[in-house]
Design an enzyme around this catalytic site. Structure first.
Site, PDB file in Angstrom:
ATOM      1  N   SER A  58       0.850  -1.190   0.000  1.00  0.00           N
ATOM      2  CA  SER A  58       0.000   0.000   0.000  1.00  0.00           C
ATOM      3  C   SER A  58       0.883   1.235   0.000  1.00  0.00           C
ATOM      4  CB  SER A  58      -0.892   0.022   1.248  1.00  0.00           C
ATOM      5  OG  SER A  58      -1.561   1.271   1.393  1.00  0.00           O
ATOM      6  N   TYR A  66      -1.605  -0.224  10.539  1.00  0.00           N
ATOM      7  CA  TYR A  66      -1.848  -0.611   9.138  1.00  0.00           C
ATOM      8  C   TYR A  66      -0.691  -0.165   8.245  1.00  0.00           C
ATOM      9  CZ  TYR A  66      -3.577  -0.771   4.411  1.00  0.00           C
ATOM     10  OH  TYR A  66      -3.690  -1.030   3.064  1.00  0.00           O
TER      11      TYR A  66
END
Length: 257
Positions: free
Chosen positions: A140, A153
């Site tokens: 990501s 995250y």
């Protein structure tokens, strides 16, 4: 000639389901995994009309279950050409001091431990396949660029980036390729999960913009997997045109009354 075999985690929605459909169109055999059994077998039935499909109800956090499932693959699915480590999630988009510890552990156990479990179990098969085999890890932009509420995250996706680079070093001479594919904002169920099922909050993430789609990401995965054997893409960071960087945040004391 046997078709190439794709092993993909988190295949029941989003990037995973779109990738399974994309590779089925190219005639690949599929090993699809996920925790949601009804969705998993519905996808297997859909794609089984096109290509051989082996569905595995699997929690990637469970190292023993992962190892056992891979050890027991049917003979026609044993030679894996490409692994896509897609299973992952984000939870609790609030400041870390306001987040439940259990949510942080769930992200670590899925996004880091799960990827390690599956990769370790499949490495012997991929090395046996040799030239042209792939490990494609879904990272990501959050693994490179911080933002409020990303805490664990973002850190888990930074792990994916460095894990991919380090695997490349370990696998030198085997022919196995490794890529960190790092999407930016993309409209899938990801935001619904992150916002604890609040559809309105998830929709607000994409309101007024044009995000990536699951199909966009699946196309990049297919491109990487089908490159000539001598080419390795170390990392792709892909974002929609409408997403770019902002300035540093500066905290200012409130003006006195």
């Amino acid at each position: 000639m046997l078709s190439k075999t794709l092993f993909i985690t988190g295949a029941t929605s989003g990037f995973g389901a779109a990738t399974a459909r994309r590779f089925a169109r190219d005639g690949w055999s599929l090993i699809i995994t996920g925790r949601r059994e009804e969705r998993l077998f519905a996808l297997a039935n859909e794609l089984g009309a096109l290509v051989p499909v082996h569905p595995l109800k699997l929690d990637v956090q469970d190292a023993t279950a992962v190892a056992d499932a891979i050890a027991c693959l049917p003979p026609e699915f044993r030679q894996v050409h490409t692994l896509v480590n897609n299973a992952g999630l984000a939870l609790a988009p609030a400041a870390m001091q306001n987040v439940a510890l259990a949510d942080l552990h769930t992200m670590i156990n899925t996004n880091i431990t799960g990827v390690v479990n599956v990769t370790h179990a499949l490495l012997p098969r991929l090395i046996e396949t040799g030239a042209g085999a792939n490990i494609i890890n879904i990272g990501s932009t959050a693994g490179e660029w911080p933002y409020p509420g990303s805490h664990v995250y973002g850190a888990s996706k930074a792990f994916i980036k460095q894990f991919s680079y380090n695997l490349r070093s370990d696998l030198m001479g085997t022919g196995v390729r490794v890529t960190d594919l790092a999407p930016g904002i993309a409209e899938t169920e990801f935001s619904v999960v992150r916002n604890s099922g609040d559809q309105a909050a998830a929709d607000a993430v994409y309101k007024g913009t044009v995000p990536l789609s699951a199909v966009d990401v699946a196309e990049q995965i297919a491109h990487i997997a089908n490159l000539p054997d001598h080419i390795n893409i170390n990392r792709i960071e892909m974002v929609p045109v409408r997403q770019a960087w902002g300035p540093y945040a500066i905290f200012r004391e409130p003006s006195p009354e």
